[in-house]
Design a protein around this motif. Structure first.
Motif: not given
Length: 291
Positions: A148-151, A156-161, A248-256
């Motif tokens: 989808t390009g969105i995590a 939080y929202t992370v967009a992949l371009d 101060d927190a590490v988060r992980t965004a995942e994409f296919t």
């Protein structure tokens, strides 16, 4: 992605300068042993749940390696992921004086792949070693998430371009927002504003990249965008895992991500002429290109 040694057989890395390496370089992590170094796990059969995991990197002399060249602030980066690409964990184990590393992992039933990303002193660069582990219990594999390009991770929202291209460098930008507002105060994590691992679906070939620029260089902004240069070693589907730090927190965004088709270069070898078909033939094979 340029690896630190310049040899395509090692774990693929992009340095902070973001210069892509040789197109089609082989990913790392496909072998338990490389260049005389071997990843040795205390036990490859595990029970489910939170647990300590210990391992060693055995050197060419048959002894555990005790001297490492730090890369991105750490002597060793350790990645755990289940074979269905679920359960991703990027952790930093602690080493004792005898060369045994220990770290806490949370493991669900299934087949797992562990990666050790290291640069032993005396070796000419970083390498990524990989080993399988089996976690006992009923295994419920998860389908691959859609591309989808969105995590979304909490608020939080992370967009992949950008598109991942097989065999050539491509620019990927990941943009972080929180509650709809751009995040412009990302915190450095491992000497960068983001840390990206890409795994090839099917064999979990390991690509480990870092963004263009670095904190404090006077050019790179602390968000909302984090830009990486990436080279996919082959066409196919990849899983991308972005670690970023905020508040101060590490988060992980995942994409296919599926690789895009590439346009043949002008200097590429010409393709063979299509086989002529009869004027009234019912099947025009020459009209069907490879998609």
């Amino acid at each position: 992605m340029t690896n630190h040694s310049g040899h395509s057989g090692h774990g693929a890395h992009a340095g902070h300068g973001g210069h892509a390496g040789h197109g089609g370089a082989q990913p790392g992590g496909l072998s338990v042993s490389q260049n005389g170094y071997t990843l040795e796990l205390d036990s490859t059969i595990r029970t489910p749940g939170a647990q300590p995991v210990s391992f060693r990197v055995i050197g060419p002399d048959g002894r555990p390696v005790t001297e490492y060249t730090p890369e991105h602030e750490k002597e060793l980066h350790f990645i755990a992921v289940r074979r269905d690409t679920a359960g991703f964990q990027h952790v930093h184990p602690v080493r004792d004086e005898k060369g045994t590393w220990s770290v806490e992992l949370s493991l669900e039933p299934g087949d797992w792949r562990f990666f050790a990303d290291v640069h032993p002193v005396g070796h000419d660069g970083t390498m990524t070693l990989g080993i399988d582990a089996a976690v006992a219990g009923p295994y419920d594999p998860r389908p691959l998430p859609e591309a989808t390009g969105i995590a979304r991770i909490g608020e939080y929202t992370v967009a992949l371009d950008g598109e991942l291209l097989p065999g050539e460098a491509s620019r990927l930008t990941l943009t972080v927002s929180r509650d709809g507002r751009p995040v412009t105060d990302l915190q450095p994590y491992l000497a960068a504003y983001g840390h990206l691992v890409a795994l090839r679906v099917g064999d979990l070939g390991y690509l480990h990249v870092h963004p263009e620029g670095e904190p404090g260089d006077g050019v790179t902004a602390p968000g909302p965008g984090i830009t990486f240069m990436a080279v996919a070693p082959s066409a196919g589907t990849y899983r991308l895992y972005l670690d970023f730090q905020h508040n101060d927190a590490v988060r992980t965004a995942e994409f296919t991500v599926r690789t895009a088709e590439t346009t043949p270069r002008p200097d590429a070898a010409p393709q063979a002429a299509p086989v002529p078909v009869p004027e009234h033939g019912s099947h025009h094979h020459g009209d069907h290109a490879h998609h």
